[in-house]
Design a protein around this motif. Structure first.
Motif, PDB file in Angstrom:
ATOM      1  N   THR A  78      -0.576 -11.653  -0.840  1.00  0.00           N
ATOM      2  CA  THR A  78      -0.564 -13.115  -0.835  1.00  0.00           C
ATOM      3  C   THR A  78      -0.097 -13.586  -2.198  1.00  0.00           C
ATOM      4  O   THR A  78       0.073 -12.795  -3.116  1.00  0.00           O
ATOM      5  N   ASP A  79       0.126 -14.879  -2.344  1.00  0.00           N
ATOM      6  CA  ASP A  79       0.586 -15.377  -3.635  1.00  0.00           C
ATOM      7  C   ASP A  79      -0.585 -15.424  -4.615  1.00  0.00           C
ATOM      8  O   ASP A  79      -1.756 -15.473  -4.214  1.00  0.00           O
ATOM      9  N   PRO A  80      -0.298 -15.373  -5.923  1.00  0.00           N
ATOM     10  CA  PRO A  80      -1.363 -15.283  -6.926  1.00  0.00           C
ATOM     11  C   PRO A  80      -2.384 -16.414  -6.850  1.00  0.00           C
ATOM     12  O   PRO A  80      -3.578 -16.178  -7.046  1.00  0.00           O
ATOM     13  N   LEU A  81      -1.945 -17.637  -6.590  1.00  0.00           N
ATOM     14  CA  LEU A  81      -2.885 -18.752  -6.520  1.00  0.00           C
ATOM     15  C   LEU A  81      -3.885 -18.546  -5.391  1.00  0.00           C
ATOM     16  O   LEU A  81      -5.085 -18.746  -5.562  1.00  0.00           O
ATOM     17  N   ARG A  82      -3.393 -18.153  -4.240  1.00  0.00           N
ATOM     18  CA  ARG A  82      -4.302 -17.902  -3.121  1.00  0.00           C
ATOM     19  C   ARG A  82      -5.261 -16.759  -3.440  1.00  0.00           C
ATOM     20  O   ARG A  82      -6.429 -16.776  -3.048  1.00  0.00           O
ATOM     21  N   ALA A  83      -4.756 -15.748  -4.154  1.00  0.00           N
ATOM     22  CA  ALA A  83      -5.608 -14.623  -4.530  1.00  0.00           C
ATOM     23  C   ALA A  83      -6.729 -15.070  -5.455  1.00  0.00           C
ATOM     24  O   ALA A  83      -7.887 -14.646  -5.313  1.00  0.00           O
ATOM     25  N   VAL A  84      -6.400 -15.927  -6.425  1.00  0.00           N
ATOM     26  CA  VAL A  84      -7.417 -16.453  -7.341  1.00  0.00           C
ATOM     27  C   VAL A  84      -8.501 -17.187  -6.561  1.00  0.00           C
ATOM     28  O   VAL A  84      -9.709 -16.945  -6.743  1.00  0.00           O
ATOM     29  N   CYS A  85      -8.091 -18.099  -5.710  1.00  0.00           N
ATOM     30  CA  CYS A  85      -9.051 -18.909  -4.962  1.00  0.00           C
ATOM     31  C   CYS A  85      -9.872 -18.054  -4.005  1.00  0.00           C
ATOM     32  O   CYS A  85     -11.093 -18.219  -3.888  1.00  0.00           O
ATOM     33  N   ALA A  86      -9.206 -17.124  -3.327  1.00  0.00           N
ATOM     34  CA  ALA A  86      -9.912 -16.268  -2.374  1.00  0.00           C
ATOM     35  C   ALA A  86     -10.916 -15.372  -3.082  1.00  0.00           C
ATOM     36  O   ALA A  86     -12.030 -15.151  -2.586  1.00  0.00           O
ATOM     37  N   ALA A  87     -10.544 -14.842  -4.255  1.00  0.00           N
ATOM     38  CA  ALA A  87     -11.451 -13.963  -4.989  1.00  0.00           C
ATOM     39  C   ALA A  87     -12.673 -14.718  -5.493  1.00  0.00           C
ATOM     40  O   ALA A  87     -13.805 -14.229  -5.408  1.00  0.00           O
ATOM     41  N   ALA A  88     -12.456 -15.923  -6.038  1.00  0.00           N
ATOM     42  CA  ALA A  88     -13.588 -16.724  -6.517  1.00  0.00           C
ATOM     43  C   ALA A  88     -14.549 -17.034  -5.370  1.00  0.00           C
ATOM     44  O   ALA A  88     -15.781 -16.972  -5.533  1.00  0.00           O
ATOM     45  N   ARG A  89     -14.002 -17.369  -4.226  1.00  0.00           N
ATOM     46  CA  ARG A  89     -14.844 -17.666  -3.065  1.00  0.00           C
ATOM     47  C   ARG A  89     -15.551 -16.403  -2.575  1.00  0.00           C
ATOM     48  O   ARG A  89     -16.723 -16.446  -2.163  1.00  0.00           O
ATOM     49  N   HIS A  90     -14.848 -15.275  -2.628  1.00  0.00           N
ATOM     50  CA  HIS A  90     -15.436 -14.021  -2.144  1.00  0.00           C
ATOM     51  C   HIS A  90     -16.670 -13.635  -2.950  1.00  0.00           C
ATOM     52  O   HIS A  90     -17.669 -13.171  -2.387  1.00  0.00           O
ATOM     53  N   VAL A  91     -16.608 -13.817  -4.265  1.00  0.00           N
ATOM     54  CA  VAL A  91     -17.752 -13.462  -5.112  1.00  0.00           C
ATOM     55  C   VAL A  91     -19.002 -14.208  -4.659  1.00  0.00           C
ATOM     56  O   VAL A  91     -20.097 -13.625  -4.554  1.00  0.00           O
ATOM     57  N   VAL A  92     -18.860 -15.484  -4.368  1.00  0.00           N
ATOM     58  CA  VAL A  92     -20.008 -16.283  -3.928  1.00  0.00           C
ATOM     59  C   VAL A  92     -20.438 -15.876  -2.521  1.00  0.00           C
ATOM     60  O   VAL A  92     -21.643 -15.721  -2.245  1.00  0.00           O
ATOM     61  N   ALA A  93     -19.477 -15.694  -1.628  1.00  0.00           N
ATOM     62  CA  ALA A  93     -19.811 -15.332  -0.257  1.00  0.00           C
ATOM     63  C   ALA A  93     -20.498 -13.964  -0.202  1.00  0.00           C
ATOM     64  O   ALA A  93     -21.474 -13.773   0.549  1.00  0.00           O
ATOM     65  N   TRP A  94     -19.990 -13.018  -0.985  1.00  0.00           N
ATOM     66  CA  TRP A  94     -20.604 -11.686  -1.033  1.00  0.00           C
ATOM     67  C   TRP A  94     -22.031 -11.790  -1.556  1.00  0.00           C
ATOM     68  O   TRP A  94     -22.948 -11.147  -1.037  1.00  0.00           O
ATOM     69  N   GLY A 147      -0.662 -10.230 -21.038  1.00  0.00           N
ATOM     70  CA  GLY A 147      -1.425  -9.813 -22.205  1.00  0.00           C
ATOM     71  C   GLY A 147      -2.919  -9.812 -21.949  1.00  0.00           C
ATOM     72  O   GLY A 147      -3.403 -10.354 -20.947  1.00  0.00           O
ATOM     73  N   PRO A 148      -3.685  -9.207 -22.862  1.00  0.00           N
ATOM     74  CA  PRO A 148      -5.143  -9.073 -22.684  1.00  0.00           C
ATOM     75  C   PRO A 148      -5.866 -10.412 -22.550  1.00  0.00           C
ATOM     76  O   PRO A 148      -6.801 -10.542 -21.768  1.00  0.00           O
ATOM     77  N   ARG A 149      -5.423 -11.413 -23.318  1.00  0.00           N
ATOM     78  CA  ARG A 149      -6.108 -12.705 -23.255  1.00  0.00           C
ATOM     79  C   ARG A 149      -5.931 -13.346 -21.885  1.00  0.00           C
ATOM     80  O   ARG A 149      -6.887 -13.923 -21.329  1.00  0.00           O
ATOM     81  N   ALA A 150      -4.749 -13.229 -21.321  1.00  0.00           N
ATOM     82  CA  ALA A 150      -4.504 -13.812 -20.000  1.00  0.00           C
ATOM     83  C   ALA A 150      -5.328 -13.092 -18.938  1.00  0.00           C
ATOM     84  O   ALA A 150      -5.912 -13.727 -18.051  1.00  0.00           O
ATOM     85  N   ALA A 151      -5.396 -11.761 -19.046  1.00  0.00           N
ATOM     86  CA  ALA A 151      -6.193 -11.003 -18.076  1.00  0.00           C
ATOM     87  C   ALA A 151      -7.667 -11.367 -18.190  1.00  0.00           C
ATOM     88  O   ALA A 151      -8.380 -11.468 -17.185  1.00  0.00           O
ATOM     89  N   GLU A 152      -8.132 -11.579 -19.422  1.00  0.00           N
ATOM     90  CA  GLU A 152      -9.532 -11.963 -19.609  1.00  0.00           C
ATOM     91  C   GLU A 152      -9.802 -13.340 -19.011  1.00  0.00           C
ATOM     92  O   GLU A 152     -10.860 -13.583 -18.417  1.00  0.00           O
ATOM     93  N   ARG A 153      -8.837 -14.244 -19.133  1.00  0.00           N
ATOM     94  CA  ARG A 153      -9.005 -15.575 -18.553  1.00  0.00           C
ATOM     95  C   ARG A 153      -9.100 -15.489 -17.029  1.00  0.00           C
ATOM     96  O   ARG A 153      -9.925 -16.179 -16.412  1.00  0.00           O
ATOM     97  N   VAL A 154      -8.276 -14.636 -16.443  1.00  0.00           N
ATOM     98  CA  VAL A 154      -8.333 -14.468 -14.992  1.00  0.00           C
ATOM     99  C   VAL A 154      -9.675 -13.868 -14.583  1.00  0.00           C
ATOM    100  O   VAL A 154     -10.282 -14.268 -13.589  1.00  0.00           O
ATOM    101  N   GLU A 155     -10.160 -12.879 -15.345  1.00  0.00           N
ATOM    102  CA  GLU A 155     -11.468 -12.280 -15.043  1.00  0.00           C
ATOM    103  C   GLU A 155     -12.578 -13.329 -15.100  1.00  0.00           C
ATOM    104  O   GLU A 155     -13.469 -13.358 -14.258  1.00  0.00           O
ATOM    105  N   LEU A 156     -12.510 -14.202 -16.097  1.00  0.00           N
ATOM    106  CA  LEU A 156     -13.484 -15.285 -16.189  1.00  0.00           C
ATOM    107  C   LEU A 156     -13.408 -16.180 -14.954  1.00  0.00           C
ATOM    108  O   LEU A 156     -14.431 -16.585 -14.393  1.00  0.00           O
ATOM    109  N   ALA A 157     -12.178 -16.465 -14.538  1.00  0.00           N
ATOM    110  CA  ALA A 157     -11.977 -17.402 -13.435  1.00  0.00           C
ATOM    111  C   ALA A 157     -12.455 -16.854 -12.101  1.00  0.00           C
ATOM    112  O   ALA A 157     -13.103 -17.575 -11.322  1.00  0.00           O
ATOM    113  N   VAL A 158     -12.134 -15.600 -11.823  1.00  0.00           N
ATOM    114  CA  VAL A 158     -12.374 -15.091 -10.470  1.00  0.00           C
ATOM    115  C   VAL A 158     -13.659 -14.285 -10.332  1.00  0.00           C
ATOM    116  O   VAL A 158     -14.102 -14.031  -9.207  1.00  0.00           O
ATOM    117  N   ILE A 159     -14.280 -13.887 -11.439  1.00  0.00           N
ATOM    118  CA  ILE A 159     -15.504 -13.088 -11.344  1.00  0.00           C
ATOM    119  C   ILE A 159     -16.653 -13.700 -12.148  1.00  0.00           C
ATOM    120  O   ILE A 159     -17.727 -13.971 -11.605  1.00  0.00           O
TER     121      ILE A 159
END
Length: 203
Positions: A78-94, A147-159
């Motif tokens: 899927t596209d990255p935006l959908r992946a971000v939103c789906a992952a954030a929702r999955h953490v809560v649903a799980w 880069g590492p900072r961007a990956a860390e931001r994504v980790e913050l966002a989705v997990i």
């Protein structure tokens, strides 16, 4: 036909999860697990060499199950935006579907005796973390960041942020409410500067 063992590893680990969820990691002892399932202490020692191994297995099984679900969502085509939103929702649903395991994720590996884990347990922890971080790096690149900072931001966002939403309710002793998925998704989207599909359009 050989009968399955009455007190198999998963049943004992399920008991350890219940104990950790109700009393914290300090409540997970060999005798407490045996007492929870009505097993002789020897059954627990037969499957775990000692309390350190038991704690490691409780933590790793919980985290691996959580990470597996997140990875499946993040790695779906899927596209990255959908992946971000789906992952954030999955953490809560799980977390809602597995409230006891979710309460364990509010601790750290150190709380489950990581300093004394075996080399194999340490390798398992590193393998799982490496897979998730690699997936997050790919997702960050797909969002136009690298880069590492961007990956860390994504980790913050989705997990991290979705788990914080869960933590508010777990610590208060309340079930995770139905709107928590939307809230986690909105927080993730705001942190990454992308629109959230769950937010109504204005104007």
């Amino acid at each position: 036909m050989v009968r399955p063992p009455r007190f198999d590893r998963d049943r004992l680990l399920d008991a350890a999860v219940r104990l950790a969820a109700s009393t914290g990691p300090t409540g997970v002892t060999m005798s407490a697990v045996a007492g929870d399932v009505g097993a002789p202490s020897g059954s627990v020692y037969h499957r775990f060499s000692g309390r350190t191994a038991l704690l490691a297995e409780v933590w790793l099984r919980t985290v691996e199950r959580f990470q597996e679900g997140c990875s499946e969502v993040l790695e779906a085509p899927t596209d990255p935006l959908r992946a971000v939103c789906a992952a954030a929702r999955h953490v809560v649903a799980w977390s809602r579907a597995h409230p006891q395991e979710a309460s364990l994720l509010l601790y750290r590996a150190e709380d489950f005796g990581q300093a004394n884990w075996s080399e194999e347990h340490i390798r398992r922890a590193h393998r799982g973390n490496k897979r998730v971080r690699a997936t997050l790096s790919v997702l960050a690149a797909g969002l136009g960041a690298d880069g590492p900072r961007a990956a860390e931001r994504v980790e913050l966002a989705v997990i991290v942020l979705p788990l914080s939403v869960v933590r508010l309710h777990v610590w208060a002793g309340h079930p995770v409410p139905a709107h928590a998925e939307d809230l986690a998704e909105e927080c993730a989207a705001a942190l990454l500067g992308v629109p959230s599909p769950s937010t109504p359009a204005t104007g």
